[in-house]
Design a protein around this motif. Structure first.
Motif, PDB file in Angstrom:
ATOM      1  N   ALA A   1      17.080  -3.029 -10.538  1.00  0.00           N
ATOM      2  CA  ALA A   1      16.981  -4.446 -10.904  1.00  0.00           C
ATOM      3  C   ALA A   1      16.070  -5.186  -9.932  1.00  0.00           C
ATOM      4  O   ALA A   1      15.281  -6.056 -10.344  1.00  0.00           O
ATOM      5  N   ARG A   2      16.149  -4.867  -8.653  1.00  0.00           N
ATOM      6  CA  ARG A   2      15.257  -5.496  -7.672  1.00  0.00           C
ATOM      7  C   ARG A   2      13.797  -5.171  -7.991  1.00  0.00           C
ATOM      8  O   ARG A   2      12.933  -6.054  -8.011  1.00  0.00           O
ATOM      9  N   TYR A   3      13.546  -3.882  -8.232  1.00  0.00           N
ATOM     10  CA  TYR A   3      12.170  -3.475  -8.509  1.00  0.00           C
ATOM     11  C   TYR A   3      11.664  -4.047  -9.831  1.00  0.00           C
ATOM     12  O   TYR A   3      10.487  -4.384  -9.961  1.00  0.00           O
ATOM     13  N   ALA A   4      12.531  -4.155 -10.819  1.00  0.00           N
ATOM     14  CA  ALA A   4      12.121  -4.714 -12.113  1.00  0.00           C
ATOM     15  C   ALA A   4      11.658  -6.153 -11.954  1.00  0.00           C
ATOM     16  O   ALA A   4      10.641  -6.571 -12.537  1.00  0.00           O
ATOM     17  N   SER A   5      12.382  -6.931 -11.168  1.00  0.00           N
ATOM     18  CA  SER A   5      12.008  -8.322 -10.948  1.00  0.00           C
ATOM     19  C   SER A   5      10.667  -8.424 -10.220  1.00  0.00           C
ATOM     20  O   SER A   5       9.790  -9.215 -10.589  1.00  0.00           O
TER      21      SER A   5
ATOM     22  N   THR B   1      25.707   3.294  -9.076  1.00  0.00           N
ATOM     23  CA  THR B   1      25.757   1.823  -9.034  1.00  0.00           C
ATOM     24  C   THR B   1      24.640   1.267  -8.166  1.00  0.00           C
ATOM     25  O   THR B   1      23.936   0.321  -8.540  1.00  0.00           O
ATOM     26  N   HIS B   2      24.454   1.854  -6.987  1.00  0.00           N
ATOM     27  CA  HIS B   2      23.407   1.359  -6.093  1.00  0.00           C
ATOM     28  C   HIS B   2      22.018   1.590  -6.681  1.00  0.00           C
ATOM     29  O   HIS B   2      21.087   0.814  -6.426  1.00  0.00           O
TER      30      HIS B   2
ATOM     31  N   SER C   1       0.809  -1.224   0.000  1.00  0.00           N
ATOM     32  CA  SER C   1       0.000   0.000   0.000  1.00  0.00           C
ATOM     33  C   SER C   1       0.842   1.274   0.000  1.00  0.00           C
ATOM     34  O   SER C   1       0.801   2.049  -0.959  1.00  0.00           O
ATOM     35  N   VAL C   2       1.604   1.492   1.040  1.00  0.00           N
ATOM     36  CA  VAL C   2       2.259   2.788   1.215  1.00  0.00           C
ATOM     37  C   VAL C   2       3.401   3.006   0.234  1.00  0.00           C
ATOM     38  O   VAL C   2       3.598   4.097  -0.283  1.00  0.00           O
ATOM     39  N   GLY C   3       4.172   1.981  -0.059  1.00  0.00           N
ATOM     40  CA  GLY C   3       5.319   2.162  -0.943  1.00  0.00           C
ATOM     41  C   GLY C   3       6.567   2.601  -0.212  1.00  0.00           C
ATOM     42  O   GLY C   3       7.383   3.361  -0.741  1.00  0.00           O
ATOM     43  N   THR C   4       6.743   2.116   1.023  1.00  0.00           N
ATOM     44  CA  THR C   4       7.939   2.478   1.776  1.00  0.00           C
ATOM     45  C   THR C   4       9.069   1.505   1.445  1.00  0.00           C
ATOM     46  O   THR C   4       8.859   0.295   1.388  1.00  0.00           O
ATOM     47  N   PRO C   5      10.280   1.992   1.192  1.00  0.00           N
ATOM     48  CA  PRO C   5      11.392   1.106   0.848  1.00  0.00           C
ATOM     49  C   PRO C   5      11.666   0.087   1.949  1.00  0.00           C
ATOM     50  O   PRO C   5      11.544   0.398   3.142  1.00  0.00           O
ATOM     51  N   VAL C   6      12.074  -1.115   1.532  1.00  0.00           N
ATOM     52  CA  VAL C   6      12.379  -2.178   2.490  1.00  0.00           C
ATOM     53  C   VAL C   6      13.800  -2.705   2.335  1.00  0.00           C
ATOM     54  O   VAL C   6      14.262  -3.483   3.156  1.00  0.00           O
ATOM     55  N   ASP C   7      14.478  -2.292   1.283  1.00  0.00           N
ATOM     56  CA  ASP C   7      15.828  -2.799   1.024  1.00  0.00           C
ATOM     57  C   ASP C   7      16.867  -1.951   1.753  1.00  0.00           C
ATOM     58  O   ASP C   7      16.591  -0.816   2.154  1.00  0.00           O
ATOM     59  N   PRO C   8      18.100  -2.473   1.903  1.00  0.00           N
ATOM     60  CA  PRO C   8      19.094  -1.760   2.719  1.00  0.00           C
ATOM     61  C   PRO C   8      19.509  -0.411   2.146  1.00  0.00           C
ATOM     62  O   PRO C   8      19.534  -0.211   0.928  1.00  0.00           O
ATOM     63  N   VAL C   9      19.844   0.501   3.050  1.00  0.00           N
ATOM     64  CA  VAL C   9      20.482   1.756   2.650  1.00  0.00           C
ATOM     65  C   VAL C   9      21.889   1.410   2.144  1.00  0.00           C
ATOM     66  O   VAL C   9      22.595   0.618   2.766  1.00  0.00           O
TER      67      VAL C   9
ATOM     68  N   SER D   1      14.379   9.192  -1.512  1.00  0.00           N
ATOM     69  CA  SER D   1      13.695   8.140  -0.757  1.00  0.00           C
ATOM     70  C   SER D   1      13.599   6.848  -1.547  1.00  0.00           C
ATOM     71  O   SER D   1      13.827   5.757  -1.009  1.00  0.00           O
ATOM     72  N   LYS D   2      13.250   6.936  -2.828  1.00  0.00           N
ATOM     73  CA  LYS D   2      12.993   5.742  -3.619  1.00  0.00           C
ATOM     74  C   LYS D   2      14.249   5.253  -4.335  1.00  0.00           C
ATOM     75  O   LYS D   2      14.553   4.075  -4.320  1.00  0.00           O
ATOM     76  N   ARG D   3      14.973   6.168  -4.976  1.00  0.00           N
ATOM     77  CA  ARG D   3      16.134   5.747  -5.765  1.00  0.00           C
ATOM     78  C   ARG D   3      17.258   5.207  -4.891  1.00  0.00           C
ATOM     79  O   ARG D   3      18.048   4.373  -5.331  1.00  0.00           O
ATOM     80  N   SER D   4      17.354   5.695  -3.636  1.00  0.00           N
ATOM     81  CA  SER D   4      18.470   5.324  -2.765  1.00  0.00           C
ATOM     82  C   SER D   4      18.028   4.717  -1.442  1.00  0.00           C
ATOM     83  O   SER D   4      18.848   4.553  -0.536  1.00  0.00           O
ATOM     84  N   ASN D   5      16.726   4.424  -1.306  1.00  0.00           N
ATOM     85  CA  ASN D   5      16.189   3.842  -0.054  1.00  0.00           C
ATOM     86  C   ASN D   5      16.420   4.750   1.152  1.00  0.00           C
ATOM     87  O   ASN D   5      16.689   4.271   2.261  1.00  0.00           O
ATOM     88  N   LEU D   6      16.273   6.053   0.944  1.00  0.00           N
ATOM     89  CA  LEU D   6      16.545   7.007   2.019  1.00  0.00           C
ATOM     90  C   LEU D   6      15.284   7.645   2.581  1.00  0.00           C
ATOM     91  O   LEU D   6      15.328   8.772   3.086  1.00  0.00           O
ATOM     92  N   ALA D   7      14.160   6.944   2.526  1.00  0.00           N
ATOM     93  CA  ALA D   7      12.929   7.511   3.079  1.00  0.00           C
ATOM     94  C   ALA D   7      13.110   7.875   4.553  1.00  0.00           C
ATOM     95  O   ALA D   7      12.581   8.882   5.027  1.00  0.00           O
ATOM     96  N   GLY D   8      13.857   7.063   5.289  1.00  0.00           N
ATOM     97  CA  GLY D   8      14.075   7.327   6.704  1.00  0.00           C
ATOM     98  C   GLY D   8      15.019   8.486   6.975  1.00  0.00           C
ATOM     99  O   GLY D   8      15.081   8.984   8.098  1.00  0.00           O
ATOM    100  N   TYR D   9      15.753   8.921   5.960  1.00  0.00           N
ATOM    101  CA  TYR D   9      16.702  10.024   6.131  1.00  0.00           C
ATOM    102  C   TYR D   9      16.039  11.381   5.901  1.00  0.00           C
ATOM    103  O   TYR D   9      16.570  12.393   6.329  1.00  0.00           O
ATOM    104  N   ARG D  10      14.906  11.404   5.199  1.00  0.00           N
ATOM    105  CA  ARG D  10      14.227  12.639   4.784  1.00  0.00           C
ATOM    106  C   ARG D  10      15.187  13.500   3.983  1.00  0.00           C
ATOM    107  O   ARG D  10      15.663  14.550   4.428  1.00  0.00           O
ATOM    108  N   ALA D  11      15.484  13.050   2.781  1.00  0.00           N
ATOM    109  CA  ALA D  11      16.479  13.689   1.925  1.00  0.00           C
ATOM    110  C   ALA D  11      15.871  13.983   0.565  1.00  0.00           C
ATOM    111  O   ALA D  11      15.564  13.063  -0.197  1.00  0.00           O
TER     112      ALA D  11
END
Length: 368
Positions: A279-283, A272-273, A34-42, A222-232
């Motif tokens: 690639a993760r999201y594409a799969s 690179t990241h 639902s929300v779309g919050t990143p779950v993969d590592p920073v 937030s999405k491209r780098s999994n930084l939603a928790g950083y507020r960047a």
């Protein structure tokens, strides 16, 4: 005193709690799409940059450090093909900027702000906070000759639909706005996530030719780098408008913390990241799209971004309920405007295991 909150709509995610409770009771647990919050590592390099800058006892710069401003400008030149002299400004994520931008730019009662007919709810929230009037429209002809229009939001790739606006449309909006003294703000938080087409920034030379007068673009890490928790996040474009935002934000204390600014530099100077996360999201996208189509859904747009915009041609809350009874939580289209009442938004932001579980559950008949 009058409560400002009374001018705002219900917080949409609170309305999803009953469906969330149903989904949580499914054997094997909830798959929250639902929300779309990143779950993969920073990324490790970003975390290291944050740690290295953690001894920051002094006040940070509202304008951003010289290194950060250079990193933002460099990224926009490389990834968005913006060759002109840009104003740039870091923000505390993108949501706070979206919510306060009309106010910060002096929009107020008697003014009109145009937002897409189906869009991120915070655009409307920002207009209401400013005391202005909202018009939902996707075409310039639908706006008409209203001289009260002060600002127009565009969003490409769109949240929630994943639709991408072509260069010609972007150029037409910018030309129309400049003729009328209207500010154009483009939300481009998903610009790095094109699937069926390549998104174009409003700042690209093909659109503005290096002249950013009256134009701003909003970006997020937030999405491209999994930084939603950083507020960047950051805003860029017309140096005069960015200067106005900086002047007000300095007074209001809207400052990105120094360690986060350092982390942003690391994120913006490494693609690179981003490729690895794509690639993760594409799969996950391939898995969910195939399962949804087999389950009888039609996928609309979804050319880019982190979501699949799906419909069974029924009321969105009925679809949300059907999915919840199979342990899957989706966002109802009604969150994004009246025109979206027969769609649901399916996020790609779940682990591979949870996405696989959702695909298995979608193989079950979606009956009451």
């Amino acid at each position: 005193m009058s409560a400002l909150s009374s001018a705002l709509p219900d917080f949409p995610w609170d309305l999803l709690e009953p469906a969330k409770a149903i989904a949580a009771g499914y054997p094997g647990g909830i798959v929250d799409l639902s929300v779309g919050t990143p779950v993969d590592p920073v990324p490790a390099s970003v975390r290291q940059a944050l740690a290295d800058a953690s001894d920051s006892p002094g006040y940070p710069l509202t304008a951003g450090t010289p290194r950060l401003r250079a990193a933002i400008a460099g990224w926009l030149a490389r990834e968005c093909r913006a060759s002109g002299e840009l104003g740039v400004l870091p923000t505390i994520g993108s949501k706070e900027l979206v919510a306060w931008l009309p106010t910060l730019l002096g929009v107020g009662p008697g003014d009109v702000v145009v937002i897409p007919s189906v869009c991120y709810p915070t655009y409307e929230v920002g207009v209401r906070l400013a005391g202005a009037e909202v018009i939902r429209a996707d075409s310039l002809t639908a706006i008409g000759p209203d001289r009260r229009v002060k600002l127009i939001w565009i969003n490409s790739p769109s949240n929630p639909t994943g639709k991408v606006l072509p260069v010609e449309h972007l150029r037409k909006v910018v030309d129309w706005a400049r003729e009328r003294g209207v500010t154009v703000v483009s939300d481009e938080c998903y610009v790095s996530l094109g699937w069926d087409t390549t998104p174009v920034s409003v700042l690209a030379d093909e659109v503005t030719g290096g002249d950013y007068t009256g134009v701003l673009a909003v970006h997020s890490l937030s999405k491209r780098s999994n930084l939603a928790g950083y507020r960047a996040g950051f805003v860029a474009g017309d140096p005069a408008l960015v200067g106005e935002l900086l002047a007000v934000r300095k007074h209001a204390g809207m400052i990105v913390p120094a360690p986060v600014q350092a982390a942003m530099v690391a994120a913006l100077t490494d693609e690179t990241h981003v490729a690895q996360q794509r690639a993760r999201y594409a799969s996950r996208r391939d898995t969910l799209r195939s399962a949804l189509v087999k389950a009888g859904f039609e996928i609309s747009f979804s050319e880019a971004g982190l979501y699949l915009w799906a419909t069974r041609d029924e009321d969105c809350w009925v679809t949300v309920d059907r999915l919840a009874r199979r342990g899957i939580l989706a966002a109802p289209g009604a969150f994004y405007g009246p025109a979206a009442a027969r769609h649901v938004r399916i996020a790609l932001t779940a682990s591979d295991e949870r996405v696989a579980a959702a695909a298995d559950r979608l193989a079950e008949p979606l009956t009451d």
